[in-house]
Design a protein around this motif. Structure first.
Motif, PDB file in Angstrom:
ATOM      1  N   GLY A 170      -2.004   1.123   6.705  1.00  0.00           N
ATOM      2  CA  GLY A 170      -2.298   1.919   7.893  1.00  0.00           C
ATOM      3  C   GLY A 170      -1.954   3.387   7.696  1.00  0.00           C
ATOM      4  O   GLY A 170      -2.723   4.269   8.076  1.00  0.00           O
ATOM      5  N   ALA A 171      -0.777   3.634   7.093  1.00  0.00           N
ATOM      6  CA  ALA A 171      -0.383   5.025   6.840  1.00  0.00           C
ATOM      7  C   ALA A 171      -1.339   5.700   5.860  1.00  0.00           C
ATOM      8  O   ALA A 171      -1.694   6.872   6.024  1.00  0.00           O
ATOM      9  CB  ALA A 171       1.050   5.066   6.299  1.00  0.00           C
ATOM     10  N   GLN A 203       5.009  -4.749   5.362  1.00  0.00           N
ATOM     11  CA  GLN A 203       5.144  -3.421   4.769  1.00  0.00           C
ATOM     12  C   GLN A 203       3.842  -2.952   4.146  1.00  0.00           C
ATOM     13  O   GLN A 203       3.474  -1.771   4.245  1.00  0.00           O
ATOM     14  CB  GLN A 203       6.266  -3.438   3.728  1.00  0.00           C
ATOM     15  CG  GLN A 203       7.664  -3.596   4.310  1.00  0.00           C
ATOM     16  CD  GLN A 203       8.728  -3.674   3.239  1.00  0.00           C
ATOM     17  OE1 GLN A 203       8.443  -3.954   2.076  1.00  0.00           O
ATOM     18  NE2 GLN A 203       9.985  -3.440   3.623  1.00  0.00           N
ATOM     19  N   GLN A 239      -4.525   6.468   7.680  1.00  0.00           N
ATOM     20  CA  GLN A 239      -4.329   7.612   8.557  1.00  0.00           C
ATOM     21  C   GLN A 239      -4.254   8.911   7.753  1.00  0.00           C
ATOM     22  O   GLN A 239      -4.835   9.927   8.144  1.00  0.00           O
ATOM     23  CB  GLN A 239      -3.060   7.433   9.378  1.00  0.00           C
ATOM     24  CG  GLN A 239      -2.824   8.550  10.390  1.00  0.00           C
ATOM     25  CD  GLN A 239      -1.581   8.320  11.219  1.00  0.00           C
ATOM     26  OE1 GLN A 239      -0.839   7.374  10.964  1.00  0.00           O
ATOM     27  NE2 GLN A 239      -1.340   9.159  12.199  1.00  0.00           N
ATOM     28  N   ALA A 240      -3.536   8.857   6.619  1.00  0.00           N
ATOM     29  CA  ALA A 240      -3.449  10.053   5.775  1.00  0.00           C
ATOM     30  C   ALA A 240      -4.817  10.443   5.230  1.00  0.00           C
ATOM     31  O   ALA A 240      -5.161  11.631   5.169  1.00  0.00           O
ATOM     32  CB  ALA A 240      -2.471   9.802   4.623  1.00  0.00           C
ATOM     33  N   LEU A 289       1.668  -1.812   6.912  1.00  0.00           N
ATOM     34  CA  LEU A 289       2.073  -0.479   7.372  1.00  0.00           C
ATOM     35  C   LEU A 289       1.647   0.599   6.396  1.00  0.00           C
ATOM     36  O   LEU A 289       1.166   1.676   6.790  1.00  0.00           O
ATOM     37  CB  LEU A 289       3.590  -0.444   7.570  1.00  0.00           C
ATOM     38  CG  LEU A 289       4.153  -1.258   8.742  1.00  0.00           C
ATOM     39  CD1 LEU A 289       5.670  -1.213   8.744  1.00  0.00           C
ATOM     40  CD2 LEU A 289       3.619  -0.729  10.066  1.00  0.00           C
ATOM     41  N   LEU A 290       1.819   0.315   5.101  1.00  0.00           N
ATOM     42  CA  LEU A 290       1.414   1.294   4.091  1.00  0.00           C
ATOM     43  C   LEU A 290      -0.089   1.507   4.101  1.00  0.00           C
ATOM     44  O   LEU A 290      -0.569   2.641   3.960  1.00  0.00           O
ATOM     45  CB  LEU A 290       1.874   0.828   2.705  1.00  0.00           C
ATOM     46  CG  LEU A 290       3.381   0.898   2.439  1.00  0.00           C
ATOM     47  CD1 LEU A 290       3.711   0.307   1.070  1.00  0.00           C
ATOM     48  CD2 LEU A 290       3.862   2.342   2.498  1.00  0.00           C
ATOM     49  N   GLN A 316      -6.708  12.022   8.063  1.00  0.00           N
ATOM     50  CA  GLN A 316      -6.238  13.380   8.302  1.00  0.00           C
ATOM     51  C   GLN A 316      -6.706  14.331   7.204  1.00  0.00           C
ATOM     52  O   GLN A 316      -7.073  15.477   7.477  1.00  0.00           O
ATOM     53  CB  GLN A 316      -4.708  13.382   8.394  1.00  0.00           C
ATOM     54  CG  GLN A 316      -4.168  12.719   9.649  1.00  0.00           C
ATOM     55  CD  GLN A 316      -2.661  12.685   9.685  1.00  0.00           C
ATOM     56  OE1 GLN A 316      -2.007  12.894   8.675  1.00  0.00           O
ATOM     57  NE2 GLN A 316      -2.092  12.410  10.851  1.00  0.00           N
TER      58      GLN A 316
END
Length: 565
Positions: free
Chosen positions: A203-204, A197, A207-208, A200-201, A211
């Motif tokens: 990575g998110a 987790q 990515q955020a 994943l966090l 962006q």
């Protein structure tokens, strides 16, 4: 079913890698501290046993075996403290609990009356955590061997009194070790899940962040200003172009947004009440508005025109989630439009004076009589086209004047049916020339408070268009009705109609459809725009619906009294 040697080897390798990974899957510093604390805890227990023996039974029992157990405990504690276990193979960790098992066996042999077998819980738990079922089995067997060996050395008979040591203690150790093992596996699974987790966090988050960086790069590249306002009315994003424009009064002079005229153009209504009513302040209060032109004046006196738009943003559930304000520098466009309007107004005014003189002399010549029939017909054509040119110049001047200052209404009681009939009477000869029938049977008498002369201008434009863009032998029907508050005027024709893709541009200045531009039908493209402005000044509206090849319907809606509407 048989299991091949390769599968068995794979299974053993998997189990072995499981506990090795459990050891390695730890921060090195944390791993070393955990080993030291675990071993020192057992050392503290051994020290407590030593203190008890020295206080209450010095010299009793087998002192050699007892001190050998203490020596093994001391060696294990020193090894735990001095060794960097994170740099060694995980297999070496098993040395410490094995030493502890032997140490407890020696001390228990020296003083069986102290029930020191319970201390085997410490190394058994450790081995259960590291190795699992294999470690539990091996440690229990080793303890069983030590227990049986002790009974054999003492030459004690196997009686009911020996059962707690031979059976109940190993069973208890097995249950405790199995519980700890299950708890350890559950904790390990939770750590793995938390680690995934976290990945994943991460990575998110990456990515955020990317962006966000990309959005910032894009927003800072464009040449128009963008301001993001959250639902609480706070600004949380401003791009570089917006900062340069200095729309926010905090970055501009105190008189940045001025009311009234600026450089000959009207400022947007947002500037009418000072800085508190600037477009940005209105958007922060949650307002939404179409493009409005405001003027920005720097301390140096330089002026710039900005077109400002505010749009609401909504969440995925459709709830209000703030606004975005877009500002664009339109100074060059506004000045170009002003120059064009000035030129058009000047040329139109200069042409109107000689054209009026030409019309006057043509009328005198025609009214004087004595002309040959062919000459009189030619003069009539010249007079008709001169009138058409005068109407065109009048429309251009009206459009130019409305750009400089709004139309002024002089409202009063107005009988709209009389205005319609006067317009039809004036345009009837033109319609008869082409065989077009004008039907006013559906027009009802109605009175309203309005500027009669402006409504006459509007109705003349609408009916003349219905005749101009009709077909020969066509028809124009006029309907007029009302209720207590509103008035509706409908003008339908059976003309050429307007293409769907051209209808949104009908009210633009100087716009004429493609089919009309390629025909002999003359016009300025200003009449509908002026007519709709007159309707809206009265508090109503003018709309057009058309089907190409079938005809056009124009609907005028007006309140009977704008002040009471």
């Amino acid at each position: 079913m048989t299991v091949s040697a390769g599968q068995a080897t794979t299974g053993r390798a998997s189990r072995r890698s499981e506990w090795i990974n459990a050891v390695l899957d730890t921060d090195p510093g944390t791993q070393d501290r955990s080993i030291v604390l675990t071993q020192l805890l057992f050392g503290a227990a051994a020290l407590a046993v030593f203190t008890t023996v020295m206080l209450f039974g010095p010299g009793e029992g087998n002192s050699v075996a007892f001190f050998l157990g203490l020596l093994l405990t001391f060696v294990a504690c020193c090894a735990a403290v001095l060794t960097s276990w994170s740099k060694l193979s995980p297999h070496w960790l098993l040395v410490l609990p094995l030493l502890d098992i032997l140490a407890i066996g020696c001390m228990r042999h020296a003083h069986p009356e102290l029930s020191l077998g319970l201390l085997w819980v410490f190394p058994v738990l450790w081995i259960a955590t590291l190795v699992g079922a294999v470690g539990i089995t091996a440690s229990i067997l080793l303890i069983g061997v030590l227990t049986v060996g002790e009974i054999a050395l003492r030459q004690q008979p196997v009686t009911l009194a020996a059962m707690p040591t031979l059976i109940f203690l190993p069973i208890t150790l097995v249950f405790v070790a199995a519980s700890v093992r299950l708890h350890s596996r559950r904790n390990r699974a939770q750590r793995v899940l938390l680690r995934k987790q976290a990945e994943l966090l991460e990575g998110a988050l990456a990515q955020a962040q990317r962006q966000e960086e990309l959005l910032s790069e894009v927003l800072n590249t464009v040449d128009f200003g963008v301001v993001r306002i959250d639902k609480t009315g706070q600004i949380n994003l401003v791009n570089e172009a917006q900062t340069r424009m200095q729309l926010d009064e905090r970055h501009a002079s105190t008189s940045s947004l001025r009311a009234g005229k600026a450089g000959g153009f009207r400022a947007g209504r947002a500037a009418a009440s000072g800085p508190a009513s600037t477009p940005l302040q209105r958007a922060m209060r949650g307002e939404e508005f179409e493009p409005e032109t405001v003027w920005l004046e720097a301390a140096s006196g330089e002026k710039a025109a900005l077109s400002v738009t505010a749009r609401h943003l909504h969440s995925k559930h459709g709830e209000y989630d703030g606004s975005v304000v877009v500002s664009r520098d339109v100074t060059a466009e506004v000045m170009a439009l002003r120059a064009r309007d000035d030129l058009v107004a000047s040329v139109s005014h200069e042409l109107r004076t000689p054209l009026t003189s030409v019309l006057g002399y043509l009328e005198l010549t025609i009214d004087g009589g004595g002309l040959p029939a062919s000459a009189e017909a030619q003069l009539q054509v010249a007079h008709k086209n001169a009138n058409r040119l005068l109407d065109l110049l009048t429309d251009i001047l009206a459009a130019s004047n409305s750009a400089e200052q709004p139309l002024v209404l002089l409202p009063g009681p107005c009988e709209l049916l009389d205005v319609v009939e006067q317009s039809v009477e004036m345009l009837q000869p033109w319609a008869e020339e082409r065989g077009i029938r004008i039907d006013c049977a559906a027009a009802e008498a109605t009175t309203l408070i309005a500027d009669g002369s402006r409504l006459r201008q509007l109705i003349d434009n609408v009916i003349s268009n219905a005749i101009k863009y009709n077909v020969d032998q066509g028809e124009v029907s006029i309907g007029l009705t009302s209720d207590e508050n509103m008035v509706w005027l409908i003008v339908r024709d059976s003309g050429i109609g307007i293409a769907d893709d051209e209808q949104p541009r009908l009210f633009e200045r100087f716009f004429r459809s493609e089919s009309v531009r390629n025909s002999t039908v003359h016009g300025s493209g200003l009449g509908l725009g002026i007519s709709r402005e007159i309707a809206r000044l009265h508090g109503g509206d003018l709309t057009v619906q058309s089907v190409e090849g079938e005809g056009t319907t124009v609907l005028l809606t007006l309140p009977k009294d704008r002040d009471r509407a």
